[in-house]
Structures are given as C-alpha cells and as structure tokens.
Design a protein around this motif. Structure first.
Motif, PDB file in Angstrom:
ATOM      1  N   UNK A 383       0.774  -1.308   0.021  1.00  0.00           N
ATOM      2  CA  UNK A 383      -0.083   0.075   0.010  1.00  0.00           C
ATOM      3  C   UNK A 383       0.882   1.266   0.206  1.00  0.00           C
ATOM      4  N   UNK A 384       0.252   2.241  -0.285  1.00  0.00           N
ATOM      5  CA  UNK A 384       0.826   3.726  -0.405  1.00  0.00           C
ATOM      6  C   UNK A 384       0.491   4.014   1.228  1.00  0.00           C
ATOM      7  N   UNK A 407      -3.597   3.656   0.715  1.00  0.00           N
ATOM      8  CA  UNK A 407      -3.921   3.389  -0.781  1.00  0.00           C
ATOM      9  C   UNK A 407      -3.353   1.912  -1.073  1.00  0.00           C
ATOM     10  N   UNK A 408      -4.349   0.845  -1.061  1.00  0.00           N
ATOM     11  CA  UNK A 408      -3.727  -0.471  -1.310  1.00  0.00           C
ATOM     12  C   UNK A 408      -3.261  -0.757  -2.533  1.00  0.00           C
ATOM     13  N   UNK A 409      -2.130  -1.544  -2.958  1.00  0.00           N
ATOM     14  CA  UNK A 409      -1.448  -1.780  -4.137  1.00  0.00           C
ATOM     15  C   UNK A 409      -1.331  -3.171  -4.427  1.00  0.00           C
ATOM     16  N   UNK A 410      -1.096  -3.678  -5.615  1.00  0.00           N
ATOM     17  CA  UNK A 410      -0.976  -5.121  -5.899  1.00  0.00           C
ATOM     18  C   UNK A 410       0.524  -4.752  -6.956  1.00  0.00           C
ATOM     19  N   UNK A 411       1.591  -5.323  -6.309  1.00  0.00           N
ATOM     20  CA  UNK A 411       2.815  -5.075  -6.826  1.00  0.00           C
ATOM     21  C   UNK A 411       3.666  -6.418  -7.111  1.00  0.00           C
ATOM     22  N   UNK A 412       3.767  -6.572  -8.459  1.00  0.00           N
ATOM     23  CA  UNK A 412       4.529  -7.853  -8.987  1.00  0.00           C
ATOM     24  C   UNK A 412       6.198  -7.664  -9.056  1.00  0.00           C
ATOM     25  N   UNK A 413       6.763  -8.967  -9.221  1.00  0.00           N
ATOM     26  CA  UNK A 413       8.028  -8.736  -9.205  1.00  0.00           C
ATOM     27  C   UNK A 413       8.500  -8.194 -10.805  1.00  0.00           C
ATOM     28  N   UNK A 414       9.433  -7.726 -10.958  1.00  0.00           N
ATOM     29  CA  UNK A 414       9.732  -7.190 -12.371  1.00  0.00           C
ATOM     30  C   UNK A 414      10.361  -8.479 -13.253  1.00  0.00           C
ATOM     31  N   UNK A 415       9.948  -8.252 -14.631  1.00  0.00           N
ATOM     32  CA  UNK A 415      10.394  -9.359 -15.610  1.00  0.00           C
ATOM     33  C   UNK A 415      11.579  -9.542 -15.658  1.00  0.00           C
ATOM     34  N   UNK A 416      12.315 -10.737 -15.809  1.00  0.00           N
ATOM     35  CA  UNK A 416      13.668 -10.807 -16.026  1.00  0.00           C
ATOM     36  C   UNK A 416      14.054 -11.744 -17.360  1.00  0.00           C
TER      37      UNK A 416
END
Length: 604
Positions: A383-384, A407-416
C-alpha cells in the motif's frame, strides 16, 4: 507700355505685398510653466513652445531633478496670420509632478531647431504641501479598516478604505451635491492610493451620520472600496502612501449653456487627507510545534490523495494525485500553496522512490491539484502509506495535521531475461520467424520495355482539379486583403476608433445598467465618448455644448440632435439633483436608442 512713374508705383506695391510674406523669422524656443507655486503630488504642466521652426527634434523626456514626468508629451500646432505675417507654433506639453517639498530649479532646456541649438531661460518653482484649513478635517478624512492588527505569513488580509466626504451645500441656490457629484470632485488620477490602486472601479457609497472634531453631528458620504492581499514576506504593511486629493467647491453658479436648471463649480480649492493608523504586522507561523510535513499553508484545508494504477510491477511509475481544498473564511492565494514534502516523508521513501522536483500544481477555484510519480522498490509493498498534510490555523493559533487514508496496491516482481534471450549470449539462436522470398531472376525481374515508359494517360478536368488550381490565387487574395487592412489600421488610428465606437459605448452602458446610482453619469459619458471616437477627437470627455456642436457640424438630423440634447440635459440634472421621479431609470435605454440612431448617421 506703362510710363515710368506708373511702373515705379507698381513695383513699390508689389514689394510691399511680397516682402512681409517672404520675411523669414528665426526659430524660437520658450519655456512656460502653468504655475510657479505647485503642490506635492498634484500634477502640473510644463510647455515647450517652438515658433517658426521647419524642423525640430522631439524631446520625449525633460529629465528635471525633483520632478517626475507622468507620460510622453502631447504636441499641438497652431498657425496664425496677421498683416500677412504667418507664425507657426508647436507646443509640447509635459505633465509632471513634484514628489517632495522645496525649491526646484528648471535648467535651460536645449533643442535642435532647423539644425541649430536653441535654449530656454532657466526657471524656478516652489513645491509645497496642500495647505490645510481648520475645516479640512471636517470636510474630508480617511479610514483603513481590517479585522485584525496582526496576521500570519500566508494568511489573506481583507482591507477596506473609507473616504468620508462632507457634501457641499450652497444656501444661495439651495443646492446640495449628491453622492455622485461629490465623488466626481475626488482626484482619482492625481491621488495616491497605495495598496488600493486599481480598486476605484468598484466603489460602494452610503450616507452616515458622524460627529466631527467639534462634536457636531453631520451627514457624510462614505465611499468604500475593498482589497485582499496575501503578503509574501513577514514585516509590516503601512498606509502612509495613501493620499486622497479633493477639489472641494467653494462657490457654484448657474451653468452657461443652453440648458436651464444646472449648476457648475465657479470656485474651488484643493484639500487632501492621509490615513492615520498603525501599520499591520505580518508574522511567521511559530517554530514551536511545527510538524515536518508543514510547507507554509495558513488557513483551513481539506486533503485527499488518489493513486493510479494500483496494480504494477516493481519500478513501474505510480501517479499520486494530491488535492488540497481551501476552506478558509477568506480565500487563500493558492498560487503560493506548496504540496507536502513527499521526498522527506520517511514512511513513504522506505518503500518508494519519489521522482522529480515538487510539482507546481494546478489551481481551479478553491482547489489546487498536484501530481507526483513514485515507484515501488520491492514486491512486498502492499500500500501507499497515509500521507500527512499540515497547516497553521490562525484562529486557534495551532498546527493541524490531516492524513489521507492508505491506498492498497498489488506489486508484481519485475520481469527478467535469461542469457538465451539476450542478443550475443551463449545460447543457441532461434530460427528466424520470417524469411524473404527470393524472386526468380533477381533484380532483373523488374518490368522493362519502352512502351511502359512512353505510355500516357488522358487528363480529364474535374471540379477537384479546378478547386486545386483556384486555392492558390484565392489564398493570395485573402492574405493581400488582410495585409491591406492591417496597413490601413496602423496608418489610420481613427479608422479603428470609429469601428469600435459603438461597441465601447454599449460596454459603458452595460455598466450603467448595473449601477443605478451612476446610471446618468455613465450614460452621458458613453454618448460623449462615442461622439469623440466617431469624430476622431482627442480622448477625454466632451462637454455637452461640444457634443451638440460636433453633431450639428457633422450634419446629424435635427430630430436626432434634439433627442441627444434632451438626454444630456436629463443626465446633467440627475447628476446634481439626484433622481427625478422615474425618469433616470430609463436613461440607459434612451442613451442606447440615441446611439443606434447616431450609428445610422453619416458624420461628415
């Protein structure tokens, strides 16, 4: 053949006629001052009179120490022939003002006339304060009012200027000037208004009873105007630069015009007044108890934050929209309002990178919106966090901190990418997804043959072709006409004035409809300025007599001229004696009808 005596007489007569006409007098330069005794802050005129000069260099600035020139000089010319001797005069009029008391020396002023230097004689003038009589304080005084004597930096201050003016009475003619006639005695242009400069277009007036210095109850006209300011630095706001000058009547007489029942000022004297009050003090908000999220906001505010998008990968930008709504009693100058310092908010920067400098923000009414980009630094961010905004409340004299909800968030790992997906890696390259088909015969497979090169197509004229051919000449004609119009307007300033005469007059009449107390005066001004614009006369109000003379000379129909004469007479009567029955209520509409009829007249 003429005999010798008659030839001699004819020669003498010819010389007597031609010699005065051929006599050439040297160019001359003279300095004229409207008065040797002038008053501080009151404009007066200095004139340079150029006589019999065929050529001269315009002097735009006098540069006299102790005098301040208000505007470039106005030039006027006159040609006078007496006994066959012609004198041509050019007068340059400079409007100047003395800023301090004392004797002022006007040095010799030099100009180039017909290629030779000519100088004026030096002169001296004395500048002094407007003398105050014992009755001046009774006739005129000023007040500046504010809700408080002390304010905080960033707080809006509402100031009110009150001009207390005693109405003029004339017992002989049984006349008492109304509030509009008295307001016209105030020297709007020559007075000094300080922070109230530019606010005299919105003046309110009321009649109030007040005891003067001798304890006598008197009825005053009180003219008020307001101004709100937002100081940019701490300190004090003084009002010693406000000085109002009034041309107070001392005697009136019946106007010498074709209209009856009107009066004009026969004698007057200038009186002046200044503001007598302590300066307003502007302080910085206290340092004690100041929260880290305080950025200078003073007043009362609401604060909200939104974020988009709310599903991202690590490192992708997230746009925060910060909205601050002003709820203060007096509107805050939102142009000076700053956002909360996100870059120093440790609860935010431990999981997010804040990019860029603080934004300027966009003001919309009582709302200011800021946008700021942030980037999540890891996939564990959920979240923020709550973002705080602090302001200082001048009523309670305390700091207030409000925080937007997290503010809730959904954060995914970055693509490699693995080594095989990187160009130049050790993995085996994949087969190309697409290949070019080889054409049999290679480059020689192109079409060949002289018939293809020499083949032609028949041309058929269509409306499209005609339009394409006509666009060029039409565009050239439009541009040429436009440039011709621009050159005409630039070379003939009177043409532009004549075109906008009716529009400017109707604009003033619209103001008259919104201000019933000033309706008659604004209607008369609209008609006189319309005539000045149509006839390309110098800017400034024409007298009633001048308006009628100009219209008569321009060939205006007698019926239209009579309507204008009646209208101006009613305006003048209302100006000095107030509204008469319900007649004044129709003055603006009557003036509009007069303008419509004058617009159809062709002034010569």
């Amino acid at each position: 053949m003429l005999d010798r005596p008659r030839q001699l007489a004819l020669l003498v007569a010819t010389v007597a006629v031609l010699v005065p006409c051929m006599a050439t007098r040297a160019a001359d330069l003279e300095l004229l001052v409207s008065s040797r005794q002038v008053y501080v802050g009151v404009p007066f005129q200095i004139q340079l009179v150029i006589t019999n000069a065929r050529e001269y260099e315009m002097r735009r600035h006098l540069g006299i120490e102790g005098l301040r020139q208000l505007r470039p000089p106005q030039a006027s010319t006159r040609t006078l022939t007496i006994n066959r001797r012609t004198t041509h005069t050019v007068t340059l009029t400079y409007e100047v003002i003395a800023d301090a008391e004392g004797e002022i020396s006007i040095p010799a002023i030099t100009m180039i006339l017909d290629g030779q230097e000519q100088s004026t004689a030096p002169a001296r003038i004395v500048a002094g304060e407007i003398p105050r009589g014992p009755a001046d304080a009774t006739q005129l005084f000023l007040e500046v009012r504010s809700a408080h004597d002390t304010y905080f930096l960033g707080q809006t201050i509402e100031l009110t200027l009150e001009i207390w003016l005693l109405p003029y009475h004339d017992d002989q003619h049984v006349v008492r000037f109304n509030h509009q006639a008295m307001f016209e005695q105030i020297g709007i242009r020559i007075s000094q208004w300080g922070v109230f400069a530019g606010t005299l277009d919105e003046v309110q007036v009321q009649e109030i009873l007040h005891k003067d210095a001798e304890g006598v109850q008197r009825a005053y006209f009180v003219y008020t105007t307001k101004r709100t300011i937002s100081p940019h630095q701490a300190g004090s706001i003084a009002f010693d630069d406000i000085r109002v000058i009034v041309d107070y009547p001392t005697r009136i007489r019946r106007a010498r015009s074709i209209f009856g029942g009107r009066y004009e000022t026969a004698a007057s004297r200038k009186i002046a007044a200044t503001v007598n009050r302590a300066p307003i003090v502007v302080e910085k908000p206290p340092a004690e108890g100041r929260p880290p999220s305080f950025a200078g906001a003073v007043g009362t505010f609401d604060f909200t934050v939104t974020a988009k998008p709310r599903e991202v990968a690590v490192g992708d930008p997230i746009t925060l929209t910060l909205v601050i709504v002003d709820r203060s009693a007096l509107p805050t100058d939102l142009a000076l309002l700053k956002p909360p310092p996100l870059a120093t908010d440790t609860t935010l920067t431990q999981d997010f990178r804040v990019s860029g400098d603080p934004p300027a923000g966009l003001v919309d009414g009582s709302r200011k919106t800021f946008t700021q980009s942030i980037r999540a630094m890891n996939a564990e961010v959920a979240a923020v966090p709550a973002i705080p905004f602090s302001y200082f409340d001048p009523k309670t004299r305390r700091y207030v901190t409000v925080s937007a909800a997290p503010i809730s968030l959904r954060v995914h790992p970055a693509a490699t990418l693995n080594d095989a997906q990187i160009v130049g890696g050790d993995g085996t390259s994949q087969q190309a997804l697409t290949e070019l088909d080889e054409v049999a015969g290679g480059i020689l497979a192109n079409y060949t043959g002289a018939d293809l090169l020499l083949s032609s197509h028949a041309f058929a004229f269509t409306w499209g072709n005609g339009l394409a051919l006509a666009i060029g000449p039409l565009a050239f004609g439009v541009v040429a006409a436009g440039r011709h119009r621009v050159r005409r307007v630039r070379s003939d300033g009177g043409h532009a004035r004549r075109r906008r005469a009716r529009r400017e007059a109707l604009r003033r009449l619209a103001q008259a409809s919104e201000s019933p107390d000033h309706e008659a005066n604004l209607a008369a001004a609209a008609v006189s300025e319309y005539v000045a614009d149509r006839c390309n006369l110098p800017a400034g109000a024409l007298t009633t007599t001048e308006v009628l003379e100009r219209l008569a000379a321009g060939g205006v129909a007698a019926e239209v001229l009579a309507d204008v004469e009646t209208l101006l007479a009613d305006c003048e009567q209302h100006r000095y004696a107030g509204a008469m029955g319900g007649k004044a209520n129709s003055i603006a509409e009557r003036a509009r009808r007069c303008l419509d009829r004058l617009e159809r007249e062709r002034l010569r």
